[in-house]
Motif scaffolding. Structure first.
Motif, PDB file in Angstrom:
ATOM      1  N   VAL A   1      38.488  27.278  47.177  1.00 38.77           N
ATOM      2  CA  VAL A   1      38.799  27.715  45.816  1.00 38.77           C
ATOM      3  C   VAL A   1      40.212  27.302  45.420  1.00 38.77           C
ATOM      4  O   VAL A   1      40.422  26.749  44.334  1.00 38.77           O
TER       5      VAL A   1
ATOM      6  N   LEU B   1      38.056  29.160  38.478  1.00 41.31           N
ATOM      7  CA  LEU B   1      37.366  30.379  38.080  1.00 41.31           C
ATOM      8  C   LEU B   1      35.908  30.354  38.518  1.00 41.31           C
ATOM      9  O   LEU B   1      35.421  31.296  39.134  1.00 41.31           O
ATOM     10  N   PHE B   2      35.211  29.262  38.217  1.00 42.10           N
ATOM     11  CA  PHE B   2      33.792  29.184  38.572  1.00 42.10           C
ATOM     12  C   PHE B   2      33.573  29.104  40.082  1.00 42.10           C
ATOM     13  O   PHE B   2      32.688  29.776  40.615  1.00 42.10           O
TER      14      PHE B   2
ATOM     15  N   GLY C   1      35.574  30.220  42.361  1.00 47.04           N
ATOM     16  CA  GLY C   1      35.935  31.528  42.894  1.00 47.04           C
ATOM     17  C   GLY C   1      34.841  32.549  42.680  1.00 47.04           C
ATOM     18  O   GLY C   1      34.508  33.325  43.580  1.00 47.04           O
ATOM     19  N   PHE C   2      34.254  32.549  41.491  1.00 46.23           N
ATOM     20  CA  PHE C   2      33.196  33.515  41.215  1.00 46.23           C
ATOM     21  C   PHE C   2      31.983  33.279  42.107  1.00 46.23           C
ATOM     22  O   PHE C   2      31.468  34.208  42.718  1.00 46.23           O
TER      23      PHE C   2
ATOM     24  N   ALA D   1      33.892  38.650  44.534  1.00 53.87           N
ATOM     25  CA  ALA D   1      33.793  37.764  43.366  1.00 53.87           C
ATOM     26  C   ALA D   1      35.021  37.921  42.487  1.00 53.87           C
ATOM     27  O   ALA D   1      35.582  36.932  42.002  1.00 53.87           O
ATOM     28  N   LEU D   2      35.455  39.147  42.282  1.00 51.30           N
ATOM     29  CA  LEU D   2      36.639  39.388  41.465  1.00 51.30           C
ATOM     30  C   LEU D   2      37.893  38.828  42.128  1.00 51.30           C
ATOM     31  O   LEU D   2      38.716  38.176  41.467  1.00 51.30           O
TER      32      LEU D   2
ATOM     33  N   TYR E   1      38.208  36.369  44.473  1.00 56.02           N
ATOM     34  CA  TYR E   1      38.188  34.908  44.480  1.00 56.02           C
ATOM     35  C   TYR E   1      38.333  34.341  43.067  1.00 56.02           C
ATOM     36  O   TYR E   1      39.009  33.331  42.864  1.00 56.02           O
ATOM     37  N   LEU E   2      37.697  34.972  42.091  1.00 55.03           N
ATOM     38  CA  LEU E   2      37.772  34.520  40.709  1.00 55.03           C
ATOM     39  C   LEU E   2      39.208  34.569  40.207  1.00 55.03           C
ATOM     40  O   LEU E   2      39.696  33.597  39.622  1.00 55.03           O
TER      41      LEU E   2
ATOM     42  N   GLY F   1      41.334  31.916  42.028  1.00 52.81           N
ATOM     43  CA  GLY F   1      41.025  30.582  41.518  1.00 52.81           C
ATOM     44  C   GLY F   1      41.574  30.350  40.126  1.00 52.81           C
ATOM     45  O   GLY F   1      42.104  29.277  39.816  1.00 52.81           O
ATOM     46  N   TYR F   2      41.484  31.353  39.286  1.00 53.35           N
ATOM     47  CA  TYR F   2      41.971  31.206  37.916  1.00 53.35           C
ATOM     48  C   TYR F   2      43.485  31.049  37.881  1.00 53.35           C
ATOM     49  O   TYR F   2      44.006  30.157  37.214  1.00 53.35           O
TER      50      TYR F   2
END
Length: 168
Positions: free
Chosen positions: A39, A52-53, A55-56, A74-75, A77-78, A81-82
């Motif tokens: 990520v 973002l994607f 990571g999610f 998910a939160l 990693y998202l 990544g973002y």
């Protein structure tokens, strides 16, 4: 479309390696976080939306298989990544030190928030023990593996960019 297939395969391969292979070669009872490396690397190379994607979808895969609550990984990693995707403007094709630093910082943030959600909210207050026992060894192991994995992901990204330029 090729990039989507490569991202999907990368997520699946890193997840399988992380959960199956590195389980047997864990050092100090920690494993490297390959999905975090993936990520952070692609968010650094491609930007916020890709981070973002990736990571999610990486986080939701971990949530489905290992999570107690759907959405926590998910939160985490998202968000990683973002926010690492903002560093895309510093991206240099020949710089390998900056992404390694981003992996270390991201792993610390990941470990800190994991401690908050999984331990602190359950009344386990010994943060220094968790820091010495889990966070620092995982950071060291993840950074060591990221040196090699980032070079591979960087090469894959360069080939995908070259093919996209040829097609355009």
């Amino acid at each position: 479309m090729k990039r989507f297939i490569v991202y999907t395969l990368s997520i699946v391969i890193c997840f399988v390696l992380q959960s199956a292979m590195f389980h047997y070669i864990a050092l100090a009872n920690v494993m490297p976080n390959l999905l975090l490396i993936l990520v952070v690397s692609f968010a650094y190379m491609r930007g916020r939306i890709t981070g973002l994607f990736l990571g999610f979808f990486s986080g939701i895969l971990v949530d489905i298989i290992f999570g107690n609550v759907i959405g926590l990984y998910a939160l985490l990693y998202l968000l990683i990544g973002y926010f690492i995707g903002f560093t895309n403007r510093f991206y240099s094709n020949d710089d390998y030190t900056l992404p390694i630093i981003f992996v270390a910082v991201s792993d610390f943030i990941y470990g800190f928030f994991y401690y908050i959600f999984e331990f602190l909210l359950r009344g386990r207050l010994d943060f220094l023990f968790y820091l010495r026992r889990f966070i620092f060894p995982e950071i060291i192991y993840t950074v060591t593996v990221s040196v090699f994995l980032y070079k591979l992901l960087h090469m894959i990204n360069n080939r995908l960019n070259a093919r996209e330029n040829e097609e355009a």
